[in-house]
Structure formats: structure tokens, C-alpha cells
Motif scaffolding. Structure first.
Motif, mmCIF file in Angstrom:
data_model
loop_
_atom_site.group_PDB
_atom_site.id
_atom_site.type_symbol
_atom_site.label_atom_id
_atom_site.label_comp_id
_atom_site.label_asym_id
_atom_site.label_seq_id
_atom_site.Cartn_x
_atom_site.Cartn_y
_atom_site.Cartn_z
ATOM 1 N N TRP A 31 43.327 37.034 47.891
ATOM 2 C CA TRP A 31 43.566 35.759 46.741
ATOM 3 C C TRP A 31 42.432 35.022 46.694
ATOM 4 O O TRP A 31 42.239 34.039 47.746
ATOM 5 C CB TRP A 31 45.407 35.414 46.507
ATOM 6 C CG TRP A 31 46.340 36.361 46.697
ATOM 7 C CD1 TRP A 31 46.860 36.991 47.315
ATOM 8 C CD2 TRP A 31 46.690 37.042 44.867
ATOM 9 N NE1 TRP A 31 47.933 38.066 46.721
ATOM 10 C CE2 TRP A 31 47.537 37.776 44.841
ATOM 11 C CE3 TRP A 31 46.136 37.054 43.409
ATOM 12 C CZ2 TRP A 31 48.440 38.664 43.794
ATOM 13 C CZ3 TRP A 31 46.841 38.101 42.822
ATOM 14 C CH2 TRP A 31 47.996 38.663 43.272
ATOM 15 N N LEU A 32 42.011 34.875 45.075
ATOM 16 C CA LEU A 32 40.622 34.694 45.553
ATOM 17 C C LEU A 32 41.263 33.312 44.144
ATOM 18 O O LEU A 32 41.666 33.170 43.205
ATOM 19 C CB LEU A 32 39.770 35.429 44.409
ATOM 20 C CG LEU A 32 38.909 35.475 45.666
ATOM 21 C CD1 LEU A 32 38.270 36.735 45.909
ATOM 22 C CD2 LEU A 32 38.841 35.013 47.179
ATOM 23 N N LYS A 33 40.439 31.950 44.158
ATOM 24 C CA LYS A 33 41.177 30.755 42.162
ATOM 25 C C LYS A 33 39.683 31.245 41.913
ATOM 26 O O LYS A 33 38.496 31.720 42.164
ATOM 27 C CB LYS A 33 40.844 29.569 43.215
ATOM 28 C CG LYS A 33 42.249 29.389 44.336
ATOM 29 C CD LYS A 33 42.300 28.278 44.975
ATOM 30 C CE LYS A 33 43.210 27.115 45.589
ATOM 31 N NZ LYS A 33 42.425 26.106 46.074
ATOM 32 N N SER A 34 39.507 31.026 40.058
ATOM 33 C CA SER A 34 38.936 30.646 39.772
ATOM 34 C C SER A 34 37.906 30.133 40.265
ATOM 35 O O SER A 34 36.554 30.619 40.143
ATOM 36 C CB SER A 34 39.163 30.254 38.356
ATOM 37 O OG SER A 34 39.753 29.282 38.082
ATOM 38 N N ASP A 94 36.158 30.304 42.745
ATOM 39 C CA ASP A 94 35.644 31.071 43.687
ATOM 40 C C ASP A 94 34.939 32.051 42.961
ATOM 41 O O ASP A 94 33.902 32.643 43.801
ATOM 42 C CB ASP A 94 36.527 32.459 44.396
ATOM 43 C CG ASP A 94 37.547 30.952 46.032
ATOM 44 O OD1 ASP A 94 36.847 30.259 46.088
ATOM 45 O OD2 ASP A 94 38.746 31.172 45.930
ATOM 46 N N ASN A 117 42.016 32.548 35.855
ATOM 47 C CA ASN A 117 43.502 31.062 36.065
ATOM 48 C C ASN A 117 42.884 32.110 37.560
ATOM 49 O O ASN A 117 43.465 31.137 38.735
ATOM 50 C CB ASN A 117 44.547 32.587 35.985
ATOM 51 C CG ASN A 117 45.656 31.404 36.406
ATOM 52 O OD1 ASN A 117 46.614 32.104 37.176
ATOM 53 N ND2 ASN A 117 45.609 30.030 35.808
ATOM 54 N N LYS A 118 43.387 33.308 38.004
ATOM 55 C CA LYS A 118 43.262 34.230 39.434
ATOM 56 C C LYS A 118 42.794 35.153 39.490
ATOM 57 O O LYS A 118 42.232 36.007 39.088
ATOM 58 C CB LYS A 118 44.513 33.480 40.238
ATOM 59 C CG LYS A 118 45.292 34.508 39.628
ATOM 60 C CD LYS A 118 46.872 34.069 40.437
ATOM 61 C CE LYS A 118 48.188 34.747 39.752
ATOM 62 N NZ LYS A 118 49.355 34.892 40.747
ATOM 63 N N SER A 130 34.452 36.581 47.847
ATOM 64 C CA SER A 130 34.673 36.031 46.945
ATOM 65 C C SER A 130 32.640 36.180 46.772
ATOM 66 O O SER A 130 32.816 36.183 45.790
ATOM 67 C CB SER A 130 34.841 34.045 47.356
ATOM 68 O OG SER A 130 33.420 33.619 47.714
#
Length: 243
Positions: free
Chosen positions: A139-142, A144, A126-127, A4
């Protein structure tokens, strides 16, 4: 460094990316175009698009898109270069804040930013998918990717005073940031932007990004980070001179 953190650093220091939209005619085909982007204080991408552009017409019909950000030219093998793909939606949102944030990274856009067919847009993330090199991905979330909203607001309120103070009272430190910490040549570098993750520097047509050792959430913390980096740069410059 966490994925991240690497992704955030890459997004902050890069000026352009490949934007993929959904082509309206022929319907459904991916359409990719090279675009420049600015960043809101929290790290959300900001664009300046003409309504005549293909990607703008696509986004009007379907706001979903992805933005690929990378700097492969700096790597002998492009597949080893870190890159991040942001996925989300883009909406038109003209504001003086977006204009200022975009133009300090792309001052040449002043020539056409006020044309009637140009508007500012922002991307809601969104991601994201980060690739740190061959076979290294996540994969990262918003959350992060984006800075804390309160921290972003605090720095936004103080940005202008911080920039003016640094350029007026500590211009020699800014040159040290560029020359010593970033290994960029030349003098008369200026600070043009600051956010929770670092600050933007510019000399004529050259852009440089200086990241903080850790994110800041207040003007005071920002000041402390700048003082620490100035001391580090002076110490390193003295050591290099002695050698």
C-alpha cells in the motif's frame, strides 16, 4: 527499484486504465470502464469525459473512484504483470493546462475536446495499491505516487522552452533516445512533454516514455539529465555499430 518508483514509472508510461465508479442506478454497484488519461506535472490523472458517459454521471453523484493501470499484454502470464490501483476522487476542472497535458498524450482527442458535452476532470489520489508480481504487493500513500509540488511547478514553467529547444536543436538525440534507449523503431521522434520523472516522446501515432535516472526539481537538473542520457545513447549506439 522501490515499489513507489515502479508504480510512478508505470503510471507515467501508460495511456489508459480501468476506471471504477459507484453506479447510481442500480445504486451501489461497481461500474468499470476503459478510459484514457493524461497526467498533470505532479502525476495526478487528468481525464476528458463526456457528460453523457455512465462514469461521468456516476462521478457527479459520488466522486469516489479507483483507476487500475497495467500492461498485461506484455507478459505471458498476466498475473506477473505489475499493476497499480489509484484510489481517490474525481472533480471537474476545465483549464488550458489540463487540456494541453491531456492532448499531448492523446492528440486524437483534438477532434472532440472542444465539444460542449466534453469536460476535463482531475483525480486527487488518496492512496494506492501496487502489485509488482505474484504475491508482491504494498500500500502506498499519495506522497509516494505524486511528484514534489515545487518540482512539478518548476518544470511546468519551463516545459515549453525545454520541448522547443530539444525538438529544434537536439532532434537527433531524441531519435537516439527512442531507437537506442527505448528500442523503438523509426525516425523523426519528437518530445511532447516533460515532468519531474521523465519525458514523453511521439512519432505519428506512437507514444514512448523515457524515464529519468532520478527525479528532477529544476530546469537545470532536467537539462543535465537529458545531456547524460544523450551521451549514454550515443555511446551505446557507437558500441552497437562496432559490433
Amino acid at each position: 527499484m522501490k515499489d513507489s518508483d515502479q508504480a510512478r514509472t508505470l503510471i507515467r508510461k501508460t495511456l489508459f486504465g480501468s476506471l471504477a465508479t459507484v453506479e447510481i442506478s442500480p445504486s451501489g454497484f461497481p461500474y468499470s470502464s476503459l478510459v484514457t488519461y493524461g497526467l498533470d506535472f505532479d502525476g495526478s490523472p487528468i481525464f476528458l469525459f463526456s457528460r453523457l458517459s455512465g462514469h461521468t454521471k456516476n462521478l457527479e453523484k459520488d466522486p469516489r473512484c479507483s483507476l487500475l493501470i497495467s500492461s498485461p499484454a506484455r507478459h505471458r502470464n498476466a498475473q506477473t504483470a505489475p499493476r497499480v490501483t489509484l484510489m481517490g476522487s474525481v472533480t471537474k476542472k476545465n483549464s488550458e493546462s489540463y487540456k494541453n497535458r491531456f492532448l499531448h498524450r492523446h492528440p486524437q482527442a483534438c477532434l472532440y475536446a472542444d465539444f460542449k458535452d466534453f469536460s476535463f476532470f482531475t483525480m486527487a489520489i488518496n492512496k494506492a495499491h501496487f502489485v509488482g508480481g505474484f504475491a508482491l504487493s504494498s500500500w502506498l500513500k499519495s506522497g509516494d505516487i505524486l511528484s514534489d509540488q515545487k518540482a512539478a511547478k518548476n518544470i511546468a514553467c519551463a516545459e515549453q522552452s525545454i520541448i522547443e529547444h530539444m525538438n529544434r536543436e537536439h532532434f537527433s538525440s531524441i531519435d537516439l533516445f527512442a531507437n537506442v534507449l527505448l528500442r523503438r523503431a523509426g525516425s523523426n521522434w519528437a518530445m511532447t512533454g516533460v515532468d519531474p520523472d521523465g519525458c514523453d516522446l511521439r512519432r505519428k501515432d506512437y507514444f514512448a516514455r523515457l524515464s529519468f535516472a532520478e527525479p528532477v526539481n529544476s530546469p537545470q537538473k532536467c537539462r543535465e539529465q537529458l545531456m547524460k542520457m544523450a551521451a549514454k545513447a550515443r555511446k551505446k549506439a557507437t558500441f552497437q555499430h562496432k559490433k
